[in-house]
Design a protein around this motif. Structure first.
Motif, PDB file in Angstrom:
ATOM      1  N   GLU A 430      72.435 -57.995  -2.977  1.00  0.00           N
ATOM      2  CA  GLU A 430      73.366 -57.371  -2.042  1.00  0.00           C
ATOM      3  C   GLU A 430      72.932 -57.641  -0.602  1.00  0.00           C
ATOM      4  OE1 GLU A 430      73.256 -53.227  -2.865  1.00  0.00           O
ATOM      5  OE2 GLU A 430      73.217 -53.526  -5.046  1.00  0.00           O
ATOM      6  N   PRO A 431      73.866 -57.949   0.292  1.00  0.00           N
ATOM      7  CA  PRO A 431      73.513 -58.052   1.711  1.00  0.00           C
ATOM      8  C   PRO A 431      72.967 -56.711   2.216  1.00  0.00           C
ATOM      9  CG  PRO A 431      75.693 -58.964   1.293  1.00  0.00           C
ATOM     10  CD  PRO A 431      75.272 -58.274   0.044  1.00  0.00           C
ATOM     11  N   ALA A 432      71.793 -56.741   2.776  1.00  0.00           N
ATOM     12  CA  ALA A 432      71.161 -55.532   3.292  1.00  0.00           C
ATOM     13  C   ALA A 432      70.913 -54.492   2.212  1.00  0.00           C
ATOM     14  CB  ALA A 432      71.990 -54.927   4.427  1.00  0.00           C
ATOM     15  N   GLY A 433      70.762 -54.922   0.964  1.00  0.00           N
ATOM     16  CA  GLY A 433      70.534 -53.974  -0.122  1.00  0.00           C
ATOM     17  C   GLY A 433      69.102 -53.499  -0.229  1.00  0.00           C
ATOM     18  N   PHE A 434      68.192 -54.199   0.454  1.00  0.00           N
ATOM     19  CA  PHE A 434      66.777 -53.838   0.427  1.00  0.00           C
ATOM     20  C   PHE A 434      66.251 -53.890   1.849  1.00  0.00           C
ATOM     21  CE2 PHE A 434      62.238 -54.632  -0.198  1.00  0.00           C
ATOM     22  CZ  PHE A 434      61.928 -53.743  -1.215  1.00  0.00           C
ATOM     23  N   GLU A 435      65.296 -53.022   2.157  1.00  0.00           N
ATOM     24  CA  GLU A 435      64.740 -52.983   3.505  1.00  0.00           C
ATOM     25  C   GLU A 435      63.231 -53.204   3.478  1.00  0.00           C
ATOM     26  OE1 GLU A 435      65.734 -49.455   5.626  1.00  0.00           O
ATOM     27  OE2 GLU A 435      67.876 -49.925   5.760  1.00  0.00           O
ATOM     28  N   VAL A 436      62.754 -53.883   4.513  1.00  0.00           N
ATOM     29  CA  VAL A 436      61.325 -54.056   4.738  1.00  0.00           C
ATOM     30  C   VAL A 436      60.999 -53.496   6.108  1.00  0.00           C
ATOM     31  CG1 VAL A 436      59.470 -55.720   5.129  1.00  0.00           C
ATOM     32  CG2 VAL A 436      61.058 -56.052   3.225  1.00  0.00           C
ATOM     33  N   ASP A 437      60.241 -52.418   6.135  1.00  0.00           N
ATOM     34  CA  ASP A 437      59.878 -51.750   7.391  1.00  0.00           C
ATOM     35  C   ASP A 437      61.122 -51.415   8.208  1.00  0.00           C
ATOM     36  OD1 ASP A 437      58.019 -50.658   9.157  1.00  0.00           O
ATOM     37  OD2 ASP A 437      57.919 -52.500  10.352  1.00  0.00           O
ATOM     38  N   GLY A 438      62.163 -50.939   7.519  1.00  0.00           N
ATOM     39  CA  GLY A 438      63.390 -50.535   8.199  1.00  0.00           C
ATOM     40  C   GLY A 438      64.331 -51.670   8.541  1.00  0.00           C
ATOM     41  N   VAL A 439      63.952 -52.898   8.215  1.00  0.00           N
ATOM     42  CA  VAL A 439      64.795 -54.062   8.519  1.00  0.00           C
ATOM     43  C   VAL A 439      65.556 -54.462   7.258  1.00  0.00           C
ATOM     44  CG1 VAL A 439      64.825 -56.480   9.238  1.00  0.00           C
ATOM     45  CG2 VAL A 439      63.224 -54.871  10.301  1.00  0.00           C
ATOM     46  N   PRO A 440      66.900 -54.467   7.299  1.00  0.00           N
ATOM     47  CA  PRO A 440      67.678 -54.882   6.123  1.00  0.00           C
ATOM     48  C   PRO A 440      67.407 -56.345   5.775  1.00  0.00           C
ATOM     49  CG  PRO A 440      69.060 -53.704   7.692  1.00  0.00           C
ATOM     50  CD  PRO A 440      67.770 -53.996   8.395  1.00  0.00           C
ATOM     51  N   ILE A 441      67.242 -56.605   4.483  1.00  0.00           N
ATOM     52  CA  ILE A 441      66.963 -57.956   4.014  1.00  0.00           C
ATOM     53  C   ILE A 441      68.254 -58.580   3.494  1.00  0.00           C
ATOM     54  CG2 ILE A 441      65.727 -59.302   2.268  1.00  0.00           C
ATOM     55  CD1 ILE A 441      63.994 -58.207   4.578  1.00  0.00           C
ATOM     56  N   ASP A 442      68.669 -59.661   4.144  1.00  0.00           N
ATOM     57  CA  ASP A 442      69.877 -60.375   3.746  1.00  0.00           C
ATOM     58  C   ASP A 442      69.496 -61.840   3.546  1.00  0.00           C
ATOM     59  OD1 ASP A 442      72.335 -61.464   3.304  1.00  0.00           O
ATOM     60  OD2 ASP A 442      73.226 -60.858   5.215  1.00  0.00           O
ATOM     61  N   LEU A 443      69.402 -62.259   2.292  1.00  0.00           N
ATOM     62  CA  LEU A 443      68.984 -63.632   2.011  1.00  0.00           C
ATOM     63  C   LEU A 443      69.963 -64.658   2.555  1.00  0.00           C
ATOM     64  CD1 LEU A 443      67.633 -63.326  -1.667  1.00  0.00           C
ATOM     65  CD2 LEU A 443      66.432 -62.971   0.497  1.00  0.00           C
ATOM     66  N   ALA A 444      71.218 -64.252   2.726  1.00  0.00           N
ATOM     67  CA  ALA A 444      72.220 -65.172   3.264  1.00  0.00           C
ATOM     68  C   ALA A 444      71.952 -65.526   4.721  1.00  0.00           C
ATOM     69  CB  ALA A 444      73.619 -64.573   3.121  1.00  0.00           C
ATOM     70  N   ALA A 445      71.135 -64.740   5.400  1.00  0.00           N
ATOM     71  CA  ALA A 445      70.834 -64.994   6.809  1.00  0.00           C
ATOM     72  C   ALA A 445      69.742 -66.041   7.003  1.00  0.00           C
ATOM     73  CB  ALA A 445      70.423 -63.688   7.493  1.00  0.00           C
ATOM     74  N   ILE A 446      69.088 -66.448   5.931  1.00  0.00           N
ATOM     75  CA  ILE A 446      68.001 -67.422   6.041  1.00  0.00           C
ATOM     76  C   ILE A 446      68.564 -68.792   6.426  1.00  0.00           C
ATOM     77  CG2 ILE A 446      66.159 -68.622   4.785  1.00  0.00           C
ATOM     78  CD1 ILE A 446      65.979 -66.177   2.949  1.00  0.00           C
ATOM     79  N   GLU A 447      68.026 -69.378   7.475  1.00  0.00           N
ATOM     80  CA  GLU A 447      68.419 -70.717   7.892  1.00  0.00           C
ATOM     81  C   GLU A 447      67.323 -71.740   7.652  1.00  0.00           C
ATOM     82  OE1 GLU A 447      69.716 -70.508  11.925  1.00  0.00           O
ATOM     83  OE2 GLU A 447      71.520 -69.308  11.459  1.00  0.00           O
ATOM     84  N   THR A 448      66.173 -71.302   7.237  1.00  0.00           N
ATOM     85  CA  THR A 448      65.055 -72.192   6.945  1.00  0.00           C
ATOM     86  C   THR A 448      65.427 -73.139   5.801  1.00  0.00           C
ATOM     87  OG1 THR A 448      63.535 -70.417   7.532  1.00  0.00           O
ATOM     88  CG2 THR A 448      62.617 -72.268   6.294  1.00  0.00           C
ATOM     89  N   PRO A 449      65.179 -74.434   5.926  1.00  0.00           N
ATOM     90  CA  PRO A 449      65.442 -75.347   4.803  1.00  0.00           C
ATOM     91  C   PRO A 449      64.648 -74.920   3.571  1.00  0.00           C
ATOM     92  CG  PRO A 449      64.998 -76.582   6.817  1.00  0.00           C
ATOM     93  CD  PRO A 449      64.681 -75.148   7.118  1.00  0.00           C
ATOM     94  N   MET A 450      65.319 -74.859   2.424  1.00  0.00           N
ATOM     95  CA  MET A 450      64.673 -74.365   1.218  1.00  0.00           C
ATOM     96  C   MET A 450      64.911 -75.310   0.048  1.00  0.00           C
ATOM     97  SD  MET A 450      65.493 -70.276   1.440  1.00  0.00           S
ATOM     98  CE  MET A 450      64.316 -69.867   0.160  1.00  0.00           C
ATOM     99  N   LEU A 451      63.879 -75.402  -0.787  1.00  0.00           N
ATOM    100  CA  LEU A 451      63.958 -76.134  -2.046  1.00  0.00           C
ATOM    101  C   LEU A 451      63.538 -75.186  -3.151  1.00  0.00           C
ATOM    102  CD1 LEU A 451      64.154 -78.764  -3.779  1.00  0.00           C
ATOM    103  CD2 LEU A 451      61.729 -79.139  -3.246  1.00  0.00           C
ATOM    104  N   VAL A 452      64.311 -75.131  -4.222  1.00  0.00           N
ATOM    105  CA  VAL A 452      63.973 -74.311  -5.374  1.00  0.00           C
ATOM    106  C   VAL A 452      63.682 -75.233  -6.562  1.00  0.00           C
ATOM    107  CG1 VAL A 452      64.862 -72.662  -7.062  1.00  0.00           C
ATOM    108  CG2 VAL A 452      65.253 -72.281  -4.618  1.00  0.00           C
TER     109      VAL A 452
END
Length: 560
Positions: A430-452
């Motif tokens: 979920e967008p902003a479904g989890f928080e780290v130190d009060g900061v919502p975590i949205d994986l869709a916001a990642i712009e770093t090049p990624m390889l899985v």
């Protein structure tokens, strides 16, 4: 000798009765009973489907007996339990094997007909698999041709000594099967985890290791590895011929590694956010400070999940450029498809585990090893039973199994949040479904090049689930051969396993595979080629270590 074994068995039983060896129940037995009842009720509600399974079974047994009486050998199954030639060449053993495999498949077909929640269904499948694995004819002296041959050779001494091995293991208080590998075959820092390097930073959660360069020039972008918490980091630094660290250093890479502390009761309140910020984000900052460049992160299993969260946190803080690229290996970011692991993602089990954690502040590494071993019982339990208790064979010298048994603990706060927020509720999806130190975590916001990178025979992170996660976050994708651990340790010189690539990513994972190109050998060189494509292509002078705290692998990797 028999009297001595009887005495040791009696002593072990007395220790258990006195509570000196306490059975641990980090699960809810009532949840198991409820799942079984739910399955039985659902099966009773589908008589037509059950009848079809029974009719098919009758036809299959007819075909089985026709083949068995004709003496014709069918195709040999791909099952390592039945690798001895007698299982295929001898009609008696072949009939035993084929009858067992047929009955096992028929019982699994019955389970597939039942209804219920995914967790309950997975629990029933898990229980059935444990039963079927246990009753395999390969596990019994009278029906295993290798054991029968060994009894003839030794006059039965192998069974007597095997029973002594059983008593010794039970008296140790950790249960059976402690000897998957020879514990004396390797020594950390000398024959395993031995690539030269230095600890260059440490805090309460991790030590940062930098490895000594072996080339005059190195890639400008350093590499930083983030391991999972459940095992030590050195799966990527086994014996030198299998060491990914050594291979990368020899390829002209500056390699850093996070070596997590083995938590004690004082780490009880360290949660997921602490490992993201005090661990990964802090390590990234240290590497940037020491090299002047943003690192290429790579991570395995749970380490990759944490890296994805760290990247989302950095993106939310407008610090996405702190990391040049990220590679996640066998890592889930979408926990909607847990396969058989969903048997343990159940409210009753989670509540029981939380009660279990409350007293000691962490989950013990032995408990985690037992869980992982149960999911691969034939390889990690029953093969050891046969070798250690029936054949009396010495434990093999396996660097990978040595690493597997060198487990680590996980803090209570971390495991509670991980189990409920990620596994049960899948909040990273979920967008902003989890928080780290009060900061919502949205994986869709990642712009770093990624390889899985997924592994085709992965029993922990099903490759199809890893693929879907990669597609959701817009990452490139590689499918490697073999399983969760062995598929990572794939040195090019071994020329094993192979891997698959494809440029586009259709919705369906199997559709992707059907159109993918298979390559022979290791994915390691293909991966470093991807790193080159996403780097600056600059070379700098090798980064010598002048301020090391202590030699690698460091104190944290040595902690009991």
């Amino acid at each position: 000798m028999i009297a001595d074994m009887t005495r040791r068995l009696t002593e072990a039983a007395e220790r258990m009765m006195k509570g000196e060896v306490k059975p641990s129940l980090p699960f809810d037995p009532f949840a198991i009973a409820q799942a079984s009842s739910e399955f039985a009720l659902g099966l009773a509600m589908k008589p037509q489907d059950l009848m079809e399974v029974q009719l098919a079974a009758a036809q299959q047994w007819g075909a089985f007996w026709a083949g068995a009486l004709s003496g014709k050998a069918g195709e040999k199954p791909r099952d390592r339990r039945f690798a001895a030639p007698e299982w295929q060449d001898d009609a008696y053993y072949r009939a035993i094997r084929d009858a067992y495999l047929l009955a096992s498949q028929q019982l699994r077909d019955v389970v597939s007909v039942g209804e219920g929640s995914e967790s309950s269904h997975a629990m029933v499948r898990f229980l059935l698999d444990q039963y079927l694995n246990a009753i395999s004819p390969a596990n019994f002296a009278a029906t295993n041709p290798e054991v029968v041959k060994r009894v003839k050779e030794t006059g039965g001494a192998n069974l007597v000594q095997g029973f002594a091995n059983l008593i010794e293991d039970m008296a140790g208080g950790k249960g059976i099967v402690q000897r998957r590998t020879d514990p004396n075959a390797f020594e950390k820092g000398k024959t395993i985890a031995a690539t030269p390097g230095e600890v260059v930073y440490e805090n309460d959660l991790f030590q940062l290791i930098q490895y000594t360069p072996t080339t005059e020039k190195v890639a400008a972008e350093p590499l930083l590895y983030v391991p999972p918490l459940v095992n030590r980091f050195y799966m990527i630094d086994l014996v030198p011929r299998q060491s990914l660290v050594k291979w990368l250093v020899d390829e002209g890479r500056t390699v850093f590694v996070v070596s997590w502390v083995n938590p004690t009761e004082k780490h009880k309140d360290k949660g997921v956010g602490d490992y993201v910020l005090e661990g990964i984000v802090e390590a990234v900052g240290q590497v940037r400070q020491r090299t002047g460049s943003s690192p290429d992160l790579f991570a395995f299993c749970l380490g990759g999940t944490l890296v994805a969260m760290a990247l989302a946190w950095l993106a939310a803080k407008n610090r996405g450029k702190d990391v040049n690229s990220a590679t996640l290996i066998g890592s889930l970011v979408d926990f909607g498809d847990m396969r058989d692991w969903s048997a343990f993602v159940h409210e009753g089990h989670l509540a029981a585990l939380e009660d279990h954690l409350e007293g000691q502040g962490f989950i013990d590494s032995l408990e985690l090893q037992r869980l992982f071993a149960a999911m691969r019982a034939n390889d990690l339990i029953w093969s050891s039973v046969v070798n250690h208790y029936l054949l009396d064979k010495p434990a093999p010298a396996s660097d990978l199994l040595y690493w597997f048994e060198d487990g680590a603990r996980i803090p209570a706060a971390f495991l509670k949040s991980y189990n409920r927020d990620l596994l049960l509720n899948n909040r990273l999806k979920e967008p902003a479904g989890f928080e780290v130190d009060g900061v919502p975590i949205d994986l869709a916001a990642i712009e770093t090049p990624m390889l899985v990178i997924a592994l085709k025979d992965d029993h922990v992170s099903a490759w199809e689930a890893v693929y879907r996660g990669a597609r959701d976050i817009g990452a490139d994708f590689i499918l490697g051969g073999s399983g969760h651990n062995a598929g990572v340790i794939n040195p090019p010189a071994a020329n094993k396993h192979g891997f698959w690539t494809r440029d586009d990513m259709p919705v369906d994972a199997n559709e992707w595979l059907s159109g993918a190109t298979r390559h022979e050998g290791s994915w390691w060189p293909h991966w470093t080629g991807w790193l080159n494509d996403h780097g600056s292509s600059k070379k700098v002078a090798a980064r010598a270590i002048a301020d090391g705290i202590e030699p690698a692998p460091g104190r944290y990797a040595m902690m009991p």
